[in-house]
Write a protein that holds these residues in place. Structure first.
Motif, PDB file in Angstrom:
ATOM      1  N   GLU A  65      55.828  62.049  40.745  1.00  0.00           N
ATOM      2  CA  GLU A  65      55.353  60.889  41.504  1.00  0.00           C
ATOM      3  C   GLU A  65      53.842  60.936  41.748  1.00  0.00           C
ATOM      4  O   GLU A  65      53.158  59.918  41.674  1.00  0.00           O
ATOM      5  N   ARG A  66      53.327  62.133  42.022  1.00  0.00           N
ATOM      6  CA  ARG A  66      51.896  62.250  42.295  1.00  0.00           C
ATOM      7  C   ARG A  66      51.075  61.899  41.058  1.00  0.00           C
ATOM      8  O   ARG A  66      50.073  61.171  41.143  1.00  0.00           O
ATOM      9  N   MET A  88      48.220  55.034  38.300  1.00  0.00           N
ATOM     10  CA  MET A  88      48.120  53.667  38.828  1.00  0.00           C
ATOM     11  C   MET A  88      46.807  53.461  39.575  1.00  0.00           C
ATOM     12  O   MET A  88      46.127  52.441  39.402  1.00  0.00           O
ATOM     13  N   ASP A  89      46.441  54.425  40.405  1.00  0.00           N
ATOM     14  CA  ASP A  89      45.188  54.313  41.158  1.00  0.00           C
ATOM     15  C   ASP A  89      43.978  54.314  40.227  1.00  0.00           C
ATOM     16  O   ASP A  89      42.991  53.612  40.479  1.00  0.00           O
ATOM     17  N   GLU A 131      55.992  49.406  39.959  1.00  0.00           N
ATOM     18  CA  GLU A 131      54.738  49.722  40.634  1.00  0.00           C
ATOM     19  C   GLU A 131      53.566  49.727  39.664  1.00  0.00           C
ATOM     20  O   GLU A 131      52.470  49.281  40.001  1.00  0.00           O
ATOM     21  N   TYR A 132      53.812  50.230  38.448  1.00  0.00           N
ATOM     22  CA  TYR A 132      52.732  50.258  37.466  1.00  0.00           C
ATOM     23  C   TYR A 132      52.352  48.842  37.049  1.00  0.00           C
ATOM     24  O   TYR A 132      51.170  48.531  36.857  1.00  0.00           O
ATOM     25  N   LYS A 182      41.465  64.298  44.588  1.00  0.00           N
ATOM     26  CA  LYS A 182      42.352  63.395  43.855  1.00  0.00           C
ATOM     27  C   LYS A 182      42.008  63.378  42.368  1.00  0.00           C
ATOM     28  O   LYS A 182      42.888  63.474  41.514  1.00  0.00           O
ATOM     29  N   TYR A 221      58.854  53.903  36.903  1.00  0.00           N
ATOM     30  CA  TYR A 221      57.631  53.462  37.583  1.00  0.00           C
ATOM     31  C   TYR A 221      57.189  52.061  37.149  1.00  0.00           C
ATOM     32  O   TYR A 221      56.111  51.613  37.531  1.00  0.00           O
ATOM     33  N   GLN A 228      51.280  58.149  40.401  1.00  0.00           N
ATOM     34  CA  GLN A 228      50.460  57.392  41.350  1.00  0.00           C
ATOM     35  C   GLN A 228      48.982  57.488  41.004  1.00  0.00           C
ATOM     36  O   GLN A 228      48.235  56.508  41.122  1.00  0.00           O
TER      37      GLN A 228
END
Length: 422
Positions: free
Chosen positions: A341-342, A348-349, A39-40, A166, A36, A345
């Motif tokens: 992946e979730r 990151m969010d 993206e991170y 989330k 990751y 993510q």
């Protein structure tokens, strides 16, 4: 070794970046990483950019000089006058008070929507999940219909995201967006780390005229575990709010069913929150839980207790500092390959959300949810020459850095026209 530059994570950690490759040099992880990284890294760069482009980035502290200079007035009395307010509950109406000019201007607003919009702006709350211009605040009439359909897309997007599972942080932020848009039944107070933000949102709801929110202000200080919300266990204050709620509530309401000057009726609470402008130290509230556990076990004392001492307050400050060191979220460590992946993510969010929250926290705090300093910590900061006099919670809301200059000019013009002096 190649030349590097620095970027910052939302909780103040520093990462070195190679200048020639823009590759982030992560702290070592005991487990494999790399899946990751790309993206991170993008998320961390974005978070750093958000912090550096905060709408309050031009804020300039005004430090009190602790040194005495011949021919100049000492700042000691000014400091002592500020320091003593933390030894007791805030006096009603003394924290971020309404000036005569501001109150007169507010009363000149002729509709509930205009008044709610004013209160929402005054609160200092800004959405971290969607850009909401001030003109879109409370953009609904008495029947819940849009006044200006130009902002329909904002309302639609907020509506589609409300109730998200989330994370509690994202849930709160979409609910807060709904509150700013005029839904007085929104509930942006799930237990996460941003305690002053939640308290200010609850206070705003009560000002809007939501009776349940008014009662919740009492509930927040009623329980022995109230520290988890950043509040102080205060049964006397809770009884006062409950009595007002049960027996006198209708008499508090104005002609629009609102309580705009609530701070002059019940006052504002000191709120302990480890998150400040530009620093999201405790995004999930884990540090507050740790502090509460120590208080619950009798190992620490809430510094706001009337029988607290300089020694107990220093011990509290020391433990709070240790929490910042030991319980910090390691945003400076790459995401492990084993994460799905979730989960990756969400990390990151969350980095980006924390950066927005830190960047949007008013430098001087929220008017109805003032930060608490122990008198000893305040003095420690003062003696080292970096106590910002603008952090004094008694500064009127209208005079704070984050108050919109255009609106401030309208208020001053109104006061001049009507001969209103402070």
């Amino acid at each position: 070794m190649s030349e590097t530059y620095e970027i910052y994570t939302p909780n103040g950690l520093i990462l070195d970046v190679e200048k020639d490759t823009n590759k982030i040099i992560f702290k070592k992880n005991v487990k494999p990483t790399g899946n990751y990284t790309q993206e991170y890294s993008k998320a961390l760069f974005k978070a750093d950019h958000i912090l550096r482009t905060s709408p309050y980035i031009d804020y300039k502290p005004q430090y009190l000089d602790p040194e005495f200079h011949t021919g100049q007035k000492s700042t000691l009395l000014e400091f002592k006058d500020w320091q003593k307010i933390y030894l007791k509950d805030p006096v009603k109406g003394a924290i971020a008070p309404w000036t005569k000019a501001e109150k007169a201007y507010y009363k000149s607003l002729k509709t509930k929507r205009e008044r709610c919009k004013y209160l929402a702006i005054r609160s200092g709350l800004r959405s971290a999940v969607i850009d909401i211009p001030y003109d879109a605040y409370c953009n609904v009439d008495e029947k819940g219909r849009l006044v200006n359909e130009e902002y329909m897309d904002i309302y639609d997007e907020v509506s589609s995201h409300r109730g998200t599972l989330k994370s509690y942080s994202f849930f709160n932020e979409w609910e807060l967006a709904a509150l700013l848009l005029g839904d007085m039944k929104a509930s942006p107070t799930a237990a996460v780390g941003f305690k002053t933000r939640q308290q200010q949102a609850l206070f705003l709801q009560a000002q809007f005229g939501d009776k349940n929110a008014f009662k919740s202000l009492g509930l927040a200080v009623l329980c022995s575990n109230s520290f988890i919300t950043g509040q102080h266990w205060n049964q006397i204050r809770a009884k006062m709010i409950y009595d007002l709620h049960d027996y006198y509530y209708e008499s508090l309401l104005d002609e629009f069913g609102m309580i705009p000057f609530l701070d002059e009726i019940i006052g504002a609470d000191w709120t302990i929150d480890l998150n400040t402008y530009q620093f999201a130290y405790d995004e999930e509230g884990n540090m507050m839980w740790s502090l509460f556990n120590e208080i619950d076990k009798g190992k620490l004392k809430d510094p706001r207790d009337v029988d607290s001492t300089p020694e107990s307050r220093n011990k509290f400050d020391d433990y709070m500092d240790a929490c910042k060191e030991q319980l910090v979220t390691r945003f400076d460590v790459d995401i492990r390959n084993e994460r799905d992946e979730r989960s990756a993510q969400l990390t990151m969010d969350t980095v980006i959300l924390c950066a927005k929250l830190a960047a949007l926290t008013p430098p001087q705090g929220y008017p109805n949810a003032p930060y608490y300093f122990t008198p000893e910590r305040l003095e420690w900061i003062y003696k080292r020459g970096y106590l910002d006099k603008l952090l004094d919670p008694r500064i009127p809301a209208i005079n704070r850095y984050n108050f919109p200059e255009e609106l401030r000019a309208k208020i001053r013009a109104y006061a001049k026209e009507h001969g209103i002096k402070e």
